[in-house]
Design an enzyme around this catalytic site. Structure first.
Site, PDB file in Angstrom:
ATOM      1  N   CYS A   1       1.637   6.978  -6.627  1.00  0.00           N
ATOM      2  CA  CYS A   1       0.558   7.899  -7.007  1.00  0.00           C
ATOM      3  C   CYS A   1       0.982   9.358  -6.877  1.00  0.00           C
ATOM      4  O   CYS A   1       0.453  10.224  -7.575  1.00  0.00           O
ATOM      5  CB  CYS A   1      -0.689   7.648  -6.155  1.00  0.00           C
TER       6      CYS A   1
ATOM      7  N   PHE B   1       2.343   1.770  -3.489  1.00  0.00           N
ATOM      8  CA  PHE B   1       1.352   2.306  -4.433  1.00  0.00           C
ATOM      9  C   PHE B   1       1.017   3.766  -4.128  1.00  0.00           C
ATOM     10  O   PHE B   1       0.876   4.576  -5.045  1.00  0.00           O
ATOM     11  CB  PHE B   1       0.083   1.458  -4.441  1.00  0.00           C
ATOM     12  N   HIS B   2       0.897   4.121  -2.842  1.00  0.00           N
ATOM     13  CA  HIS B   2       0.635   5.521  -2.490  1.00  0.00           C
ATOM     14  C   HIS B   2       1.793   6.415  -2.923  1.00  0.00           C
ATOM     15  O   HIS B   2       1.580   7.519  -3.424  1.00  0.00           O
ATOM     16  CB  HIS B   2       0.371   5.664  -0.985  1.00  0.00           C
ATOM     17  N   GLU B   3       3.002   5.955  -2.717  1.00  0.00           N
ATOM     18  CA  GLU B   3       4.168   6.741  -3.131  1.00  0.00           C
ATOM     19  C   GLU B   3       4.191   6.916  -4.644  1.00  0.00           C
ATOM     20  O   GLU B   3       4.489   8.005  -5.143  1.00  0.00           O
ATOM     21  CB  GLU B   3       5.459   6.081  -2.651  1.00  0.00           C
TER      22      GLU B   3
ATOM     23  N   SER C   1       0.838  -1.202   0.000  1.00  0.00           N
ATOM     24  CA  SER C   1       0.000   0.000   0.000  1.00  0.00           C
ATOM     25  C   SER C   1       0.871   1.249   0.000  1.00  0.00           C
ATOM     26  O   SER C   1       0.591   2.219  -0.725  1.00  0.00           O
ATOM     27  CB  SER C   1      -0.923  -0.010   1.215  1.00  0.00           C
TER      28      SER C   1
END
Length: 188
Positions: A117, A113-115, A110
């Site tokens: 984005c 993926f956040h990084e 997670s």
């Protein structure tokens, strides 16, 4: 009401949160928390309520439970949580990975993926979002401990709103803003 008119001056008149006066940084983060929260809630509403329901209607998708109580720390980001549990957490458990390690794998992916984005559109990898997501692991442990101690689920909501909405999001905005601006100055 346009919230960038509140956010832009605060961000542009700030210093890098990790350099300089700590009280000044705290003041900027707190000033930024209210308009940032408004923007975050608007984006949450537009994505989870409007966009996903329009998409579900077009695709004739029957399960419309994209979120539950948005103000509750236990039910936030329902589709993301369900995807991570289904595609990361449960396969780890089925492959014999201990529960604690499976949780770390889920949080790690997670965080990656956040990084991505943030890093891809900004063209900068600074790992602030990654660190923020991984910081949630000890917060979960702290929340569970305090909920058991006080026998109250409100503790989790207080921790969520303080660390995520009041401190975390505005701090990430300031960190990424200054890193992007420094990159632009250095590239000229």
């Amino acid at each position: 009401m346009s919230y960038p008119q509140y956010i832009n001056p605060i961000v542009q008149n700030s210093q890098h949160p990790l350099n300089g006066d700590i009280l000044y940084a705290i003041e900027r983060v707190l000033k930024l928390s209210v308009p940032n929260l408004y923007v975050w809630l608007c984006m949450f509403y537009c994505f989870f309520h409007l966009w996903l329901n329009i998409l579900a209607e077009l695709l004739r998708f029957g399960d419309r439970e994209f979120y539950k109580d948005w103000w509750n720390a236990q039910t936030i980001e329902e589709p993301v949580h369900k995807w991570i549990v289904r595609h990361l957490y449960f396969p780890c458990l089925r492959n014999g990975i201990p529960k604690g390690a499976a949780i770390l794998v889920a949080f790690f992916m997670s965080a990656v993926f956040h990084e991505l984005c943030i890093a891809v559109p900004c063209h900068i990898f600074k790992f602030w979002a990654f660190i923020g997501i991984m910081f949630q692991v000890p917060l979960v442990l702290l929340t569970n401990y305090l909920q058991n101690k006080f026998q109250n689920s409100m503790v989790g909501n207080i921790i969520f709103w303080c660390f995520f909405s009041i401190l975390g999001q505005p701090m990430c905005v300031l960190l990424y803003y200054h890193d992007v601006m420094n990159q632009k100055v250095n590239s000229k």
